[in-house]
Design a protein around this motif. Structure first.
Motif, short mmCIF file in Angstrom:
data_model
loop_
_atom_site.label_atom_id
_atom_site.label_comp_id
_atom_site.label_asym_id
_atom_site.label_seq_id
_atom_site.Cartn_x
_atom_site.Cartn_y
_atom_site.Cartn_z
N TYR A 37 4.26 1.85 4.54
CA TYR A 37 4.22 0.53 3.93
C TYR A 37 5.65 0.00 3.85
CZ TYR A 37 -0.59 1.42 2.36
OH TYR A 37 -1.94 1.68 2.30
N ARG A 38 5.77 -1.29 3.65
CA ARG A 38 7.10 -1.85 3.44
C ARG A 38 7.04 -2.96 2.40
NH1 ARG A 38 8.01 -4.80 9.34
NH2 ARG A 38 6.54 -6.53 9.05
N GLN A 39 8.17 -3.16 1.77
CA GLN A 39 8.27 -4.22 0.78
C GLN A 39 9.62 -4.90 0.91
OE1 GLN A 39 7.57 -3.03 -3.31
NE2 GLN A 39 7.01 -5.12 -3.88
N ALA A 40 9.58 -6.16 1.25
CA ALA A 40 10.80 -6.96 1.33
C ALA A 40 11.03 -7.64 -0.02
CB ALA A 40 10.66 -8.00 2.44
N PRO A 41 12.27 -8.04 -0.29
CA PRO A 41 12.56 -8.69 -1.58
C PRO A 41 11.68 -9.91 -1.81
CG PRO A 41 14.58 -8.11 -0.47
CD PRO A 41 13.47 -7.84 0.51
N GLU A 46 3.24 -4.16 1.83
CA GLU A 46 2.21 -4.34 2.85
C GLU A 46 2.12 -3.11 3.74
OE1 GLU A 46 3.16 -7.48 5.58
OE2 GLU A 46 5.12 -6.66 6.08
N LEU A 47 0.93 -2.88 4.26
CA LEU A 47 0.73 -1.78 5.18
C LEU A 47 1.36 -2.12 6.52
CD1 LEU A 47 -0.67 0.93 5.97
CD2 LEU A 47 -2.63 -0.46 6.67
N VAL A 48 2.13 -1.20 7.04
CA VAL A 48 2.74 -1.35 8.36
C VAL A 48 1.90 -0.62 9.41
CG1 VAL A 48 4.77 -0.89 9.76
CG2 VAL A 48 5.03 -1.57 7.37
N ALA A 49 1.60 0.64 9.12
CA ALA A 49 0.84 1.45 10.07
C ALA A 49 0.21 2.62 9.34
CB ALA A 49 1.74 1.96 11.20
N GLY A 50 -0.93 3.06 9.84
CA GLY A 50 -1.61 4.21 9.26
C GLY A 50 -2.13 5.12 10.35
N ILE A 51 -2.34 6.38 9.99
CA ILE A 51 -2.85 7.35 10.94
C ILE A 51 -3.73 8.34 10.20
CG2 ILE A 51 -0.76 8.79 10.74
CD1 ILE A 51 -1.15 9.46 13.75
N THR A 52 -4.89 8.61 10.77
CA THR A 52 -5.80 9.56 10.15
C THR A 52 -5.42 11.00 10.55
OG1 THR A 52 -7.35 9.59 11.99
CG2 THR A 52 -7.64 7.85 10.34
N SER A 53 -6.07 11.95 9.93
CA SER A 53 -5.80 13.34 10.27
C SER A 53 -6.17 13.63 11.71
CB SER A 53 -6.56 14.28 9.33
OG SER A 53 -7.96 14.00 9.38
N VAL A 92 12.28 -2.21 2.32
CA VAL A 92 12.22 -0.81 1.94
C VAL A 92 10.89 -0.27 2.48
CG1 VAL A 92 12.16 0.86 0.06
CG2 VAL A 92 13.61 -1.18 -0.11
N TYR A 93 10.97 0.79 3.23
CA TYR A 93 9.80 1.39 3.84
C TYR A 93 9.38 2.63 3.02
CZ TYR A 93 10.00 -1.61 7.90
OH TYR A 93 9.97 -2.71 8.74
N TYR A 94 8.10 2.67 2.71
CA TYR A 94 7.55 3.74 1.89
C TYR A 94 6.51 4.53 2.68
CZ TYR A 94 9.47 1.13 -2.07
OH TYR A 94 10.32 0.48 -2.93
N CYS A 95 6.59 5.82 2.53
CA CYS A 95 5.59 6.72 3.10
C CYS A 95 4.48 6.94 2.09
CB CYS A 95 6.28 8.04 3.46
SG CYS A 95 5.18 9.33 4.03
N LEU A 111 -4.86 13.39 -4.19
CA LEU A 111 -3.74 12.64 -4.75
C LEU A 111 -3.29 11.56 -3.78
CD1 LEU A 111 -1.50 15.55 -6.11
CD2 LEU A 111 -3.14 14.17 -7.39
N ASP A 112 -2.86 10.45 -4.33
CA ASP A 112 -2.28 9.37 -3.53
C ASP A 112 -0.77 9.46 -3.73
OD1 ASP A 112 -2.19 5.75 -3.66
OD2 ASP A 112 -2.16 7.09 -1.92
N ALA A 113 -0.09 10.05 -2.77
CA ALA A 113 1.33 10.35 -2.92
C ALA A 113 2.20 9.30 -2.24
CB ALA A 113 1.64 11.72 -2.35
N TRP A 114 3.34 9.02 -2.85
CA TRP A 114 4.30 8.05 -2.31
C TRP A 114 5.69 8.64 -2.24
CZ3 TRP A 114 3.05 3.21 -0.51
CH2 TRP A 114 1.76 2.74 -0.81
N GLY A 115 6.41 8.24 -1.22
CA GLY A 115 7.80 8.60 -1.13
C GLY A 115 8.66 7.65 -1.94
N GLN A 116 9.95 7.93 -1.97
CA GLN A 116 10.86 7.13 -2.78
C GLN A 116 11.32 5.87 -2.07
OE1 GLN A 116 11.74 9.70 -0.98
NE2 GLN A 116 13.64 9.13 0.03
N GLY A 117 11.08 5.79 -0.79
CA GLY A 117 11.46 4.61 -0.03
C GLY A 117 12.76 4.80 0.72
#
Length: 124
Positions: A37-41, A46-53, A92-95, A111-117
């Protein structure tokens, strides 16, 4: 219980490329979908890209043909190859990862886990 650590952000000129990485660690039983995901100022995340297992991917229309998401299940890592970067990609791009962890001796929970960006800056 789960940590996501991103790397690879930085400053790049318009038209250039960057590769983001995100490694998951912790008490992981399995990782289901992963995404970037990414978030601009001043804007919503918003979702940028996703991938399933299983490797099925989806992309935001704004990045189709320029960005590629991939994952290494053995390393619990997801990547985002970003080519032909534009100033509007700066954010800022978030995993994100949908992770199943052990819960006690017999149970599991998701769990819905997020990175720090990680910051991506694109100069024009």
């Amino acid at each position: 219980q789960v940590q996501l650590v991103e790397s690879g952000g930085g400053l790049v000129q318009a038209g250039g490329s960057l590769r983001l990485s995100c490694a998951a660690s912790g008490s992981i039983f399995s990782i289901n979908a992963m995404g970037w995901y990414r978030q601009a100022p001043g804007k919503q995340r918003e979702l940028v890209a996703g991938i399933t297992s299983g490797g099925t991917t989806n992309y935001a229309d704004s990045v189709k043909g320029r960005f590629t998401i991939s994952r290494d299940n053995a390393k619990n890592t997801v990547y985002l190859q970003m080519n032909s970067l534009k100033p509007e990609d700066a954010a800022v791009y978030y995993c994100n990862a949908d992770v199943t962890v052990r819960d006690g001796s017999w149970g599991f929970k998701r769990l819905d886990a997020w990175g720090q960006g990680t910051l991506v800056t694109v100069s024009s």
